[in-house]
Design a protein around this motif. Structure first.
Motif, short mmCIF file in Angstrom:
data_model
loop_
_atom_site.label_atom_id
_atom_site.label_comp_id
_atom_site.label_asym_id
_atom_site.label_seq_id
_atom_site.Cartn_x
_atom_site.Cartn_y
_atom_site.Cartn_z
N SER A 50 16.99 44.92 -52.77
CA SER A 50 18.08 45.21 -53.70
C SER A 50 18.55 46.65 -53.60
O SER A 50 17.83 47.54 -53.13
N SER B 20 13.20 41.38 -59.94
CA SER B 20 13.27 42.54 -59.08
C SER B 20 13.25 43.79 -59.92
O SER B 20 13.38 43.72 -61.13
N HIS C 299 6.87 37.98 -51.80
CA HIS C 299 7.83 38.79 -52.57
C HIS C 299 8.69 39.59 -51.59
O HIS C 299 8.16 40.36 -50.80
N SER D 137 14.88 39.18 -54.21
CA SER D 137 15.97 39.91 -54.85
C SER D 137 16.83 40.56 -53.77
O SER D 137 16.34 41.33 -52.95
N SER E 259 15.07 40.20 -64.71
CA SER E 259 15.08 40.00 -63.27
C SER E 259 13.67 40.02 -62.77
O SER E 259 12.79 40.58 -63.38
N ARG F 293 9.20 45.38 -49.63
CA ARG F 293 9.98 46.08 -50.65
C ARG F 293 10.79 47.20 -49.99
O ARG F 293 10.23 48.23 -49.61
N SER G 20 13.94 48.19 -51.48
CA SER G 20 15.02 48.45 -52.43
C SER G 20 15.31 49.94 -52.55
O SER G 20 14.47 50.80 -52.26
N TRP H 4 9.46 35.08 -54.77
CA TRP H 4 10.39 35.95 -55.50
C TRP H 4 11.27 36.67 -54.49
O TRP H 4 10.78 37.33 -53.59
N ASP I 93 12.12 42.14 -51.62
CA ASP I 93 13.07 42.88 -52.45
C ASP I 93 13.85 43.86 -51.57
O ASP I 93 13.31 44.84 -51.08
N ASP J 227 17.19 36.51 -57.37
CA ASP J 227 18.17 37.42 -57.95
C ASP J 227 19.24 37.73 -56.92
O ASP J 227 19.02 38.45 -55.96
N SER K 137 10.51 51.39 -50.55
CA SER K 137 11.56 51.48 -51.56
C SER K 137 11.71 52.89 -52.10
O SER K 137 10.78 53.70 -52.05
#
Length: 968
Positions: free
Chosen positions: A344, A656, A340, A365, A654, A318, A320, A363, A342, A389, A296
């Motif tokens: 995003s 995220s 998890h 996002s 959120s 991750r 993002s 989770w 993510d 999310d 990310s």
């Protein structure tokens, strides 16, 4: 050598000779002697070393001491967390059989004995979490015999990393969280026995040297939170046993080297918050042991490779904050261990993959992309999912009723899409749901009457097309802390049951068609900090109570029937009090907030140049404050989001790192759980207020993992830059890491509310310690010197990154639990547009006395030398215990003038804080006072740079060829 130590040594030698022992007995006495000499240098406030007595022949029964059962020699010394302070003397060097020395979580200070690592049998050395400072001695690792594990983490060591190549037995080396600078030594990779290398959270620069493949035993590499540049080493994948690679929060660039694919045993690869580019290659799927993959906050592009679906051990994905395009691969659903995910804030398109709801992920996002189509929940919906999310995309269609089958769901954010239809009753009834955000869609119909459960903390239905009345049953949501029903077409009255929501902090009913009066019981809501009913058809008077007595006009405006003082409208039966003005008075009544000296015009007063500058600056500040007030009033009046705090939930924004900008965007730097704790009243609650300053109010709250943080609610919303500029500046500040800086951990953005999330520093601020502490708990000379040196180092660090503090003053210097200084509020002026310096000076340089004189001149450029001036004032304030400016009945006393006069008369010792009672070295007091005066020169070019200041302070503290003396 100090007299006390000489007496102890003489006494011990006498005892050893009197006992006449030889061989092993003499050796035992060496252990006793060494430990007693060590104890003589130690401050033991809790009496943990009370069992240590020079009358004992052996030390084996002493607290923290372990002996070899075969030889009865001391083999281990473990004093972890004993609360000890002082210095490490040479007594430990007599423990020739010592194998393990463990002194973490104390307050030892000073330099390290150069020969400590040369003890012949020493294998483990742990000096972490102390207050050691200065450079690590160059020869410290020069003659390691059997040393395997070394931890010097969480101290204040500075300078370059010493030569460690000669210590070939090292298996673990941890020098994290210090102030180490320079580049990585080229021989660092020659430690082929090394398994763990942790140099994180320092200020190491330059590129990673080549040759890492020589470390064929390396398991863990942690260099995160430094200033490394360049690309990843091409041979990084040739360390066959490497399990964890953490290089996040640097400035690394370039592509991922292909050798990474050979790290078949790597479980953690964290390269987040760098400047890496290119595509993520398909061979990443060959890193079959990966459990955490975090890329990310980089500049990756292209599609997310479907080969990731083959990573059966992957728990966290991750990606993002990059530039990924294309769809989200369906194959990721095959990652059976994924918890998890993510992705995003990228540019992903297409429909939502089924695995989002059907796999074992907890989770997810995908916010901030351009996903479209309907949201479909498959029949085989997950039984473990906790947070989803989907905000800030282009999803359409109705909200699927099948979401109610997700019995473990705690957070659902579908805001800022194009969803239509009704709000499903089955969803608002979910028992486990804590956050439901459906705002900024195209929802219609009424709010379901059976709304919410006992767990619901955040409900956002604003910016839709909802009609009908607000159901009275909403009062049954006993945990509700944030409620947003704004920008709809709701009718009827605000139900009195809202007053049952005893945890309510923010409520927004603005821009509806509500009628009737406000329930009087609302005044009983003790935690209320935001309540917006503007742009409705309400009538009657405002509820009584302190909150509604101080509510902003914009929060109740455009309700023709509402009345009260805040609306400049008298309620029926209430006569306005007449305003009586004194016709003979020509003064501004608002300006007279303090006593006015009588007869001042006839008193002869001679003011210094500094005093005149201070007075002139005060006038400019007054002008600036008026300007700021006018600007704020102009912006706040028409604002639709006037109840800015209403857009902020109690932390369940959120799951995220981010949420949509229209409903609020939360970003936490360096990953981690962005949730605030379930104790919702702790967020922006007046009871948790820590302080107020020119930029805003600071509150304390707690993240869900138990970590306390400080939240600064900015009160300059009308002056803050655009979102893009604001985020760019804040992210840059978030990358700054230094032991003496209060770390910026994240931020929250809406157009009308900005929050900055900082680490919480437990020891309060320097101003209170200097001017409000008792005569018993005053700062010692050493503590003051350490504080000044820490401030200087932090400013030098800021200036190296082209950051001007602007707002330097003692109330912005925090002290941690060990008394170390941490500078806060740095760089916040960069969040504002280019304002006139008079406005800037009034908002930022609000503490008169610290402001450099060039602030009063339009033609002089504001530079780092302004910080140097403020630092000079701080030096004098810390050493004297007096404020920068003191206002007497008919005079202004400027601290700089007082110290300069005393220095000219050779009486500088009379300026030092009298609470020190003469316990300070004059050879340090004179030069440090001179340094403070030089820093406050009226001419900016005459002031030194902060890097020079640091060097001067280190020379003052440790003068060459002059032994340090004990102060009585």
């Amino acid at each position: 050598m100090r007299p006390l130590l000489l007496l102890v040594l003489a006494h011990l030698i006498f005892l050893a000779e009197a006992k006449g022992g030889a061989g092993s007995v003499a050796a035992l006495n060496d252990d006793v002697l060494g430990l007693i000499v060590f104890k003589a240098d130690v401050v033991d406030p809790e009496g943990r070393l009370a069992t240590w007595s020079e009358d004992d022949e052996r030390a084996c029964a002493w607290a923290g001491v372990t002996c070899d059962p075969r030889t009865s020699r001391v083999s281990g010394l473990n004093l972890a967390g004993f609360g000890l302070s002082g210095k490490l003397g040479r007594g430990l060097l007599r423990l020739e059989s010592l194998q393990s020395l463990s002194l973490p979580n104390n307050n030892f200070s000073g330099d390290l004995p150069t020969d400590l690592a040369r003890l012949p049998d020493l294998q483990s050395l742990d000096l972490s979490s102390n207050a050691f400072s200065g450079a690590i001695p160059e020869g410290f690792f020069g003659k390691c015999h059997s040393l395997r594990d070394v931890s010097l983490a969480n101290n204040a060591f500075s300078g370059d990393i010493p030569d460690v190549g000669a210590c070939g037995t090292l298996a673990s080396l941890n020098m994290s969280s210090n102030r180490l600078t320079g580049t990585l030594p080229s021989d660092i990779w020659s430690l082929n026995a090394l398994r763990t290398l942790d140099l994180s959270s320092n200020a190491i620069t330059g590129e990673l040297p080549v040759g890492i493949s020589k470390m064929f035993n390396l398991r863990e590499l942690d260099l995160q939170s430094n200033r490394l540049t360049g690309s990843l080493p091409d041979d990084i994948g040739d360390c066959p046993l490497l399990r964890s690679v953490d290089l996040r929060s640097n400035s690394l660039s370039g592509d991922l080297p292909e050798s990474l694919r050979r790290l078949s045993t790597c479980t953690n690869l964290d390269l987040s918050s760098n400047e890496l580019t290119g595509n993520v290659p398909t061979w990443v799927g060959e890193m079959v042991s990966l459990e955490i993959l975090d890329l990310s906050g980089n500049k990756f592009s292209g599609e997310i490779p479907g080969s990731i679906g083959g990573l059966m051990s992957l728990r966290e994905l991750r990606f993002s904050g990059n530039g990924f395009t294309g769809g989200l691969p369906e194959s990721i659903g095959g990652c059976r261990s994924l918890v998890h995910a993510d992705v995003s804030w990228n540019s992903l398109t297409g429909s939502l993959p089924a695995w989002v709801f059907a796999s074992g992920v907890q989770w997810v996002s995908v916010s901030g992309n351009t996903f479209s189509g309907e949201v479909l929940v498959p029949v085989n919906a997950s039984s473990v999912i906790q947070g989803v999310d989907l905000s800030s995309n282009s999803f359409s269609g109705k909200i699927p009723l099948e979401i109610s089958k997700l019995l473990t769901l705690q957070s659902l954010n579908m805001s800022c899409n194009s969803l239509s239809g009704n709000v499903p009753t089955s969803i608002v009834e979910m028992k486990s749901l804590e956050l439901l955000d459906l705002s900024a869609n195209k929802l219609s119909g009424s709010i379901p009457s059976a709304i919410g459960g006992k767990s619901l903390k955040v409900l956002r239905l604003g910016k839709n097309s909802l009609t009908g009345e607000i159901p009275a049953q909403i009062g049954d949501c006993s945990s509700l802390a944030s409620l947003d029903l704004s920008h709809n077409s709701l009718t009827g009255a605000i139900p009195a049951t809202i007053a049952n929501l005893t945890n309510l902090q923010t409520a927004d009913f603005s821009r509806n068609k509500l009628t009737g009066g406000l329930p009087k019981q609302l005044s009983n809501l003790a935690h209320l900090i935001g309540f917006n009913v503007s742009h409705n058809q309400l009538s009657g008077d405002l509820p009584p109570g302190s909150f509604f007595d101080t509510i902003s006009f914009s929060s109740v405006s455009d309700n023709p029937g509402l009345c009260g003082a805040k609306l400049n409208s008298s309620c029926p039966g209430v006569l306005p009090k007449p305003i009586v003005l004194n016709p003979d008075s020509s003064s501004d009544p608002l300006a007279q907030k303090g006593p006015v000296p009588v007869g001042g015009r006839h008193k002869k007063t001679i003011l210094s140049i500094s005093a005149l500058v201070a007075i002139g600056a005060a006038v400019l500040i007054a002008v600036g404050i008026i300007t700021i007030t006018v600007l704020n009033l102009q912006v706040r009046a028409p604002a639709s989001h006037s109840g800015a705090a209403l857009e902020l939930s109690d932390g369940y924004l959120s799951q995220s790192p981010t949420t949509d900008v229209k409903s609020g965007k939360l970003v936490m730097f360096g990953g981690g759980n962005p949730e605030f704790s379930a104790s919702t009243h702790a967020l922006l609650n007046k009871d948790c207020e820590l302080g107020r300053g020119g930029f805003g109010t600071v509150y304390k709250t707690t993240l869900r993992d138990g970590q306390p943080v400080a939240i600064k609610k900015l009160t300059v919303s009308s002056l803050v830059k655009s979102q893009d500029e604001f985020e760019r500046e804040v992210k840059m500040l978030g990358k700054l890491r230094h032991r003496n800086l209060v770390a910026l951990k994240g931020y929250y953005w809406t157009p009308s509310l900005q929050l900055l999330i900082y680490e919480f520093v437990s020891g309060g601020n320097l101003h209170k310690q200097l001017h409000e502490s008792s005569t018993i708990n005053y700062l010692s000379w050493k503590e003051r010197f350490d504080i000044v040196l820490g401030i200087a180092r932090s400013l030098a660090h800021l200036h190296r990154h082209d950051i001007i503090h602007y707002n330097l003053k003692s109330s912005n210097i925090m002290l941690d639990g060990s008394g170390e200084a941490k500078v806060g509020d740095y760089g916040l002026a960069k969040l504002l547009p280019m304002l006139d310096r008079y406005v800037l000076s009034s908002k930022v340089q609000s503490a008169l006395g610290y402001m450099a004189p060039e602030f009063t001149c339009r033609t002089v450029k504001i530079t780092e030398k302004c910080d140097v001036y403020g630092f000079g004032v701080l030096v004098l304030e810390v050493m004297t215990g007096r404020p920068p400016v003191e206002y007497m009945e008919d005079d202004v006393i400027v601290l700089c003038d007082v110290v300069r006069a005393a220095l000219d008369e050779g009486k500088v010792e009379e300026c030092v804080d009298e609470r020190l009672c003469g316990k300070f070295p004059l050879e340090e007091a004179v030069p440090i006072m001179k340094l403070g005066l030089v820093c406050t020169s009226q001419v900016p070019s005459n002031r030194p740079d902060m890097s020079e200041v640091v060097n001067i302070l280190e020379l003052i503290r440790c003068p060459q060829d002059s032994p340090e003396e004990e102060l009585g």
